[in-house]
Design an enzyme around this catalytic site. Structure first.
Site, mmCIF file in Angstrom:
data_model
loop_
_atom_site.group_PDB
_atom_site.id
_atom_site.type_symbol
_atom_site.label_atom_id
_atom_site.label_comp_id
_atom_site.label_asym_id
_atom_site.label_seq_id
_atom_site.Cartn_x
_atom_site.Cartn_y
_atom_site.Cartn_z
ATOM 1 N N HIS A 117 -21.361 -16.511 8.854
ATOM 2 C CA HIS A 117 -21.681 -17.636 9.744
ATOM 3 C C HIS A 117 -22.438 -18.738 9.008
ATOM 4 C CE1 HIS A 117 -20.585 -15.087 13.234
ATOM 5 N NE2 HIS A 117 -21.203 -14.125 12.553
ATOM 6 N N SER A 138 -17.975 -40.214 -9.535
ATOM 7 C CA SER A 138 -18.359 -41.325 -8.673
ATOM 8 C C SER A 138 -18.293 -42.634 -9.435
ATOM 9 C CB SER A 138 -19.779 -41.115 -8.132
ATOM 10 O OG SER A 138 -20.222 -42.245 -7.412
#
Length: 463
Positions: free
Chosen positions: A187, A317
């Site tokens: 989870h 980037s």
């Protein structure tokens, strides 16, 4: 532009002189100038292999002059070898039976075979596209046959080798990292420990299952529609034509092709391709899971999980200097999404046949072969440029294990679930270690904690 006159049952039409195609191909170019997707190269090659096999068998059965058959076979060999890539320009978005592409092949082979016999292209050619190249055939059985040949060959020679290679790389990583204890996560929350090798072994098992499922679909792809002709009855085909052509294709490709037992089904529906693509979609789902796990585990370098490092392949980037991104993982997740989308299109196409013929054939095979290429190329790229370079960050892994509250699970058999939960909650609320919280609550001694809370032992509990 110089042209020559070609004819079909609709009459004469001008065709560029330098091209081998004929009247029906030219009409298709005019009426189906739709988008940029062309018939896939593997399908063109499969159709050429089929025409070669048909010519050989027709000659053996006395249905075709041996010299004409030989010329057709030689022309087909040239197409298979990639000599005439510009002669197959038709859009995927054409007739749903693939008739125009079948005739495109018939016309190219007829004109080229005529040249090989010393003849000319066009009206005066020595080889007829229908009477000779297409003898004993219909678009309705040749196109689905080429679909199965292309699909099976591409799966066997592209997808499965790429899958095997990636599986081998991950298996080696699993073995190398099997003693590195790390924190598990369920989870997206901390869970009990396992080893990095155990975690990666799950990926290996996913790929093993995917391979088993894909191989289970090949028997259906090996069944060929050829010999069914127009509606499945075999009208105008020699009784032995289907079995002999299938055997010739098996010999030519090394794949276990056989004549489909029911030609009505083979023309009217495409369950084998739907089933096979379902297995490819399952592989795509597994690859998406693996790629997502890898990029999460490699997240950082200072503010993420950072448990593993992956190769730094290129700047990440245009504005942030020094940034490097998990680009191979991103490529895999994108292509997996495309394969899942292709599965929807293939399902719609497969469900949309009416009566004796499915007329979504180009859609089905276009999407199928795109999925094959994406998965094969994607696995090769991910294997070479990412998986092979995965390395553990041992200090970070150890740090996260020691900070995890879920090690408290090891205390359940000794002090019970409720007391163990009290320790975890106190440690979290007061920013204490589990040991400090346990001793403060008086639930166990320091010696007991040292004996019972051993992360490495927890990875093999009750195995």
């Amino acid at each position: 532009m110089k042209t020559r006159t070609e004819k079909d049952t609709f009459g004469p039409i001008e065709v560029p002189e330098q091209h081998l195609w004929g009247a029906q191909t030219q009409r298709s170019l005019h009426f189906f100038a739709i988008s940029t997707e062309k018939m896939p190269v593997p399908l063109v090659a499969a159709m050429a292999r089929l025409k070669r096999a048909a010519a050989k068998v027709n000659a053996e059965l006395g249905e075709l002059d041996p010299q004409v058959a030989d010329a057709i076979m030689r022309a087909a060999d040239e197409v298979i070898a990639g000599k005439w890539p510009d002669e197959f320009p038709l859009s995927v978005w054409q007739t749903g039976s693939g008739t125009q592409s079948n005739m495109n092949m018939n016309e190219v082979l007829a004109n080229r075979a005529s040249e090989l016999l010393g003849g000319e292209r066009g009206e005066g050619r020595k080889v007829h596209p229908n009477d000779h190249v297409n003898r004993g055939q219909s678009s309705n059985d040749t196109f689905p046959t080429a679909m199965h040949v292309a699909a099976a060959v591409e799966v066997e020679h592209r997808v499965l080798p790429a899958l095997k290679a990636l599986r081998g790389t991950l298996a080696a990583k699993s073995a190398a990292f099997y003693d590195i204890v790390k924190i598990g996560r369920t989870h997206l929350q901390d869970a009990t420990p396992l080893t990095l090798g155990q975690e990666i072994s799950g990926y290996v098992a996913q790929l093993d299952l995917a391979e088993q499922q894909i191989r289970a679909t090949l028997a259906g792809l090996h069944q060929l529609a050829i010999g069914g002709t127009a509606v499945g009855t075999g009208l105008n085909a020699h009784p032995q034509f289907s079995a002999k052509v299938s055997a010739e294709l098996a010999h030519d490709t090394g794949s276990a092709f056989v004549s489909a037992p029911n030609k009505f089904q083979a023309l009217a529906s495409h369950e084998a391709l739907l089933f096979a693509h379902g297995a490819l979609k399952t592989l795509a789902a597994g690859l998406m899971k693996i790629a997502n796990d890898v990029r999460w585990l490699a997240s950082g370098p200072r503010s993420g999980l950072g448990e593993i490092s992956i190769p730094e392949n290129e700047p990440g980037s245009s504005i942030m200097p020094g940034k490097v991104n998990p680009t191979q993982c991103e490529a895999v997740t994108m292509l997996a999404a495309q394969v899942m989308g292709n599965d929807v299109a293939i399902n719609v196409g497969g469900a949309s046949g009416n009566f004796e013929l499915n007329v979504f054939k180009p859609l089905v095979i276009h999407n199928f072969l795109q999925s094959v290429r994406l998965l094969a190329d994607g696995m090769v790229s991910f294997d070479k440029h990412c998986a092979a370079g995965i390395e553990p960050n041992r200090e970070r892994i150890t740090e996260l294990v020691e900070r995890s509250l879920m090690l408290v699970t090891a205390l359940n058999p000794h002090i019970g679930y409720d007391k163990a939960a009290q320790i975890a909650k106190k440690a979290h609320k007061e920013n204490l270690s589990l040991k400090e919280a346990a001793l403060a609550l008086g639930h166990l001694t320091e010696a007991q904690f040292a004996e019972w809370v051993v992360p490495g032992d927890m990875t093999n509990a009750r195995r």
